[in-house]
Design an enzyme around this catalytic site. Structure first.
Site, short mmCIF file in Angstrom:
data_model
loop_
_atom_site.label_atom_id
_atom_site.label_comp_id
_atom_site.label_asym_id
_atom_site.label_seq_id
_atom_site.Cartn_x
_atom_site.Cartn_y
_atom_site.Cartn_z
N THR A 98 -11.40 -43.03 35.31
CA THR A 98 -12.94 -42.90 35.96
C THR A 98 -13.37 -41.60 35.78
OG1 THR A 98 -12.23 -44.50 37.82
CG2 THR A 98 -13.90 -42.97 38.13
N SER B 249 -17.07 -39.33 33.64
CA SER B 249 -17.94 -39.50 32.43
C SER B 249 -17.32 -39.38 31.04
CB SER B 249 -18.85 -38.23 32.48
OG SER B 249 -18.32 -37.16 32.94
N THR B 250 -15.83 -39.01 31.25
CA THR B 250 -15.20 -38.60 29.97
C THR B 250 -14.47 -40.25 29.68
OG1 THR B 250 -14.70 -36.75 30.38
CG2 THR B 250 -13.74 -37.35 28.61
N ASP C 241 -7.44 -41.41 30.89
CA ASP C 241 -8.31 -40.80 32.08
C ASP C 241 -8.66 -39.26 31.83
OD1 ASP C 241 -9.74 -40.90 34.52
OD2 ASP C 241 -7.75 -41.27 35.69
N ALA D 173 -9.94 -35.57 33.68
CA ALA D 173 -9.60 -34.45 34.71
C ALA D 173 -10.53 -33.48 34.92
CB ALA D 173 -8.26 -33.76 34.13
N GLU E 238 -6.48 -43.79 40.72
CA GLU E 238 -6.06 -43.25 39.49
C GLU E 238 -4.51 -42.71 39.21
OE1 GLU E 238 -10.08 -41.30 37.69
OE2 GLU E 238 -8.81 -39.94 39.24
N LYS F 137 -12.45 -27.77 30.80
CA LYS F 137 -11.54 -28.09 31.86
C LYS F 137 -10.11 -27.35 31.59
CE LYS F 137 -14.35 -31.56 33.34
NZ LYS F 137 -13.94 -32.98 33.09
C1 5RP Z 1 -12.32 -39.24 38.91
C2 5RP Z 1 -11.76 -38.15 38.23
C3 5RP Z 1 -12.15 -37.81 36.96
O1 5RP Z 1 -11.43 -38.07 35.90
C4 5RP Z 1 -12.73 -36.26 36.85
O2 5RP Z 1 -13.38 -36.19 37.82
C5 5RP Z 1 -13.16 -35.89 35.77
O3 5RP Z 1 -14.42 -36.35 35.53
P1 5RP Z 1 -15.44 -36.32 34.25
O4 5RP Z 1 -14.87 -36.88 32.95
O5 5RP Z 1 -16.77 -36.93 34.47
O6 5RP Z 1 -15.73 -34.66 33.87
O7 5RP Z 1 -10.72 -37.76 38.53
O8 5RP Z 1 -11.82 -39.28 40.24
#
Ligand code: 5RP
Length: 220
Positions: A25, A27-28, A80, A82, A102, A120
């Protein structure tokens, strides 16, 4: 964003015919799901398990065949994102509020590929406030208990209302500034009655792919 896209698309190269794939879940993970959708149109045959209603809806739009977690014995690979990754591949997750599903999907995955942009990667977790999923009942008291662990705990609010997770719970974002012992903190937080789970993922990732602004990637 280019750095997120390149990392996510690299991870999709590991997906093979017949696999059960966990869809993360955020944007990545979005870019991984998009790429998977394209590969399925090109003939790739997989089944997927989504970690959130958002990812489930995206997968449906893209024609990715979905099964429920109950139907899947285990996932071959989960991809996924992070919020933070340290040098030992401990993670903070849950910025998108999907940490519980997740973590369940990740824990039943043979491989967990974490895809992140360069921002990150950290030497120590904790600059990003740690999301903790809690039940609504007595949430003010649970929040106070979390504060006693040395963080500034804030109820996550969206449009003036508490954010509600896909599981019907609240999220408390706990600003620790710096987390010295992630494994211990993970256990201590989850011992608090009212806490469902927290966004620390301890040594569960099997690969980390970092994307950079110039389009290059680093596989760890
Ligand atoms: C969602 C998450 C996402 O993987 C985390 O917040 C990173 O999000 P993004 O890829 O949008 O920076 O843990 O619950």
């Amino acid at each position: 964003m280019e750095s997120k896209r390149v990392a996510a698309e690299k991870a999709v190269e590991y997906i093979r015919d017949g696999m059960v794939v966990g869809l993360g879940t955020g944007s990545t993970a979005y870019w991984a799901i998009q790429k998977l959708g394209k590969k399925i149109k090109g003939g790739l045959s997989i089944k997927a398990v989504a970690t959130s209603i958002n990812s489930e809806n995206l997968a449906k739009e893209l024609g990715i065949p979905l099964i429920s977690i109950s139907e899947a014995e285990e996932m071959d690979i989960t991809i996924d994102g992070a919020d933070e990754v340290d040098n030992e591949w401990n993670l903070i997750k849950g910025g998108g509020g999907a940490l519980l599903r997740e973590k369940i999907v990740a824990s039943f995955s043979k491989e967990l590929i974490i895809v992140v942009d360069e921002s990150k990667k950290v030497s120590r977790l904790g600059k990003y406030p740690l999301p903790v999923e809690i039940v609504k009942f007595g949430h003010e008291l649970t929040q106070k208990k979390l504060g006693k662990l040395g963080c500034i705990p804030k109820l996550r609010v969206v449009d003036n209302n508490p954010f509600i997770t896909d599981n019907g719970n609240y999220i408390i974002d706990c600003d620790f500034g710096s987390i010295d012992q992630p494994k211990d903190l993970h256990s201590v937080i989850n011992m608090i009655p009212g806490v469902v789970d927290n966004g620390l993922f301890i040594k569960i990732a099997t690969k980390v792919i970092v994307g950079y602004r110039d389009g290059s990637i680093l596989e760890l």
